[in-house]
Design a protein around this motif. Structure first.
Motif, PDB file in Angstrom:
ATOM      1  N   VAL A  17      -8.294  -8.690   6.944  1.00 23.79           N
ATOM      2  CA  VAL A  17      -8.415  -8.497   5.494  1.00 23.79           C
ATOM      3  C   VAL A  17      -7.908  -9.709   4.718  1.00 23.79           C
ATOM      4  CG1 VAL A  17      -7.610  -7.115   3.529  1.00 23.79           C
ATOM      5  CG2 VAL A  17      -8.370  -5.986   5.621  1.00 23.79           C
ATOM      6  N   ASP A  18      -6.730 -10.205   5.055  1.00 23.10           N
ATOM      7  CA  ASP A  18      -6.158 -11.316   4.300  1.00 23.10           C
ATOM      8  C   ASP A  18      -7.011 -12.581   4.422  1.00 23.10           C
ATOM      9  OD1 ASP A  18      -4.065  -9.722   3.410  1.00 23.10           O
ATOM     10  OD2 ASP A  18      -2.690 -10.382   4.975  1.00 23.10           O
ATOM     11  N   LYS A  21     -10.327 -12.058   2.464  1.00 19.78           N
ATOM     12  CA  LYS A  21     -10.037 -12.100   1.029  1.00 19.78           C
ATOM     13  C   LYS A  21      -9.819 -13.542   0.557  1.00 19.78           C
ATOM     14  CE  LYS A  21      -6.891 -10.125  -2.419  1.00 19.78           C
ATOM     15  NZ  LYS A  21      -5.773  -9.164  -2.609  1.00 19.78           N
ATOM     16  N   HIS A  43     -14.126  -7.687  -6.357  1.00 21.23           N
ATOM     17  CA  HIS A  43     -13.318  -6.466  -6.457  1.00 21.23           C
ATOM     18  C   HIS A  43     -12.855  -6.067  -5.062  1.00 21.23           C
ATOM     19  CE1 HIS A  43     -14.893  -5.832 -10.552  1.00 21.23           C
ATOM     20  NE2 HIS A  43     -15.995  -6.325 -10.040  1.00 21.23           N
ATOM     21  N   GLN A  44     -11.694  -5.389  -5.006  1.00 23.08           N
ATOM     22  CA  GLN A  44     -11.173  -4.868  -3.750  1.00 23.08           C
ATOM     23  C   GLN A  44     -10.907  -3.383  -3.941  1.00 23.08           C
ATOM     24  OE1 GLN A  44      -7.448  -6.650  -2.444  1.00 23.08           O
ATOM     25  NE2 GLN A  44      -7.943  -6.235  -0.302  1.00 23.08           N
ATOM     26  N   ASP A  45     -11.365  -2.581  -3.015  1.00 19.36           N
ATOM     27  CA  ASP A  45     -11.201  -1.132  -3.081  1.00 19.36           C
ATOM     28  C   ASP A  45      -9.708  -0.784  -3.010  1.00 19.36           C
ATOM     29  OD1 ASP A  45     -11.034   1.671  -2.280  1.00 19.36           O
ATOM     30  OD2 ASP A  45     -13.160   1.530  -1.744  1.00 19.36           O
ATOM     31  N   THR A  46      -9.234   0.026  -3.934  1.00 18.04           N
ATOM     32  CA  THR A  46      -7.812   0.373  -3.972  1.00 18.04           C
ATOM     33  C   THR A  46      -7.402   1.319  -2.844  1.00 18.04           C
ATOM     34  OG1 THR A  46      -8.293   2.110  -5.574  1.00 18.04           O
ATOM     35  CG2 THR A  46      -7.556  -0.004  -6.450  1.00 18.04           C
ATOM     36  N   SER A  47      -8.329   2.102  -2.319  1.00 23.21           N
ATOM     37  CA  SER A  47      -7.985   3.014  -1.228  1.00 23.21           C
ATOM     38  C   SER A  47      -8.347   2.449   0.150  1.00 23.21           C
ATOM     39  CB  SER A  47      -8.653   4.380  -1.427  1.00 23.21           C
ATOM     40  OG  SER A  47     -10.056   4.242  -1.410  1.00 23.21           O
ATOM     41  N   ASN A  48      -9.163   1.400   0.180  1.00 23.83           N
ATOM     42  CA  ASN A  48      -9.546   0.764   1.441  1.00 23.83           C
ATOM     43  C   ASN A  48      -9.529  -0.745   1.222  1.00 23.83           C
ATOM     44  OD1 ASN A  48     -10.647  -0.226   3.777  1.00 23.83           O
ATOM     45  ND2 ASN A  48     -12.623   0.777   3.542  1.00 23.83           N
ATOM     46  N   PRO A  49      -8.402  -1.395   1.462  1.00 28.34           N
ATOM     47  CA  PRO A  49      -8.290  -2.823   1.166  1.00 28.34           C
ATOM     48  C   PRO A  49      -9.219  -3.720   1.978  1.00 28.34           C
ATOM     49  CG  PRO A  49      -6.202  -1.931   1.988  1.00 28.34           C
ATOM     50  CD  PRO A  49      -7.165  -0.813   1.933  1.00 28.34           C
ATOM     51  N   PHE A  52     -14.528  -5.078   0.081  1.00 30.49           N
ATOM     52  CA  PHE A  52     -14.658  -5.957  -1.077  1.00 30.49           C
ATOM     53  C   PHE A  52     -16.060  -5.816  -1.654  1.00 30.49           C
ATOM     54  CE2 PHE A  52     -11.611  -7.848   1.814  1.00 30.49           C
ATOM     55  CZ  PHE A  52     -10.553  -8.146   0.974  1.00 30.49           C
TER      56      PHE A  52
END
Length: 96
Positions: A17-18, A21, A43-49, A52
């Motif tokens: 993820v990092d 991103k 955008h990044q999903d707040t419940s599933n990082p 994107f």
């Protein structure tokens, strides 16, 4: 001709993820300066990082295609090869 809207869904591998991103963020200033780019918003999903979404608007499909063939997109693809589970791109036209 109406502008082209792109919705790109990118699902990074959970352990990447990092990195994904960081690579996506590198695209923003370059792309926003490209001819025909109206907006290019990440955008990044707040419940599933790991999820994107790029929401983009372009003056024309030809100008978006030039973006898709640009060197910085090729660099992103190379940097994230094997690190993304899913990439779904939707080309859309605004109705109203």
């Amino acid at each position: 001709m109406p502008r082209l809207t792109i919705v790109a869904n990118i699902h990074a591998k959970p352990d990447q993820v990092d990195l994904v991103k960081a690579e996506l963020k590198k695209l923003i200033p370059i792309t926003r300066g490209e001819k025909g780019c109206i907006n290019y918003d990440l955008h990044q999903d707040t419940s599933n990082p790991a999820h994107f979404v790029f929401y983009e608007n372009w003056e024309s499909r030809d100008l978006w295609q030039a973006h898709m063939n640009a060197e910085h997109l090729q660099a992103y693809a190379a940097a994230t090869a094997g690190k993304v589970d899913e990439f779904v791109l939707n080309e859309m036209t605004q109705i109203e």
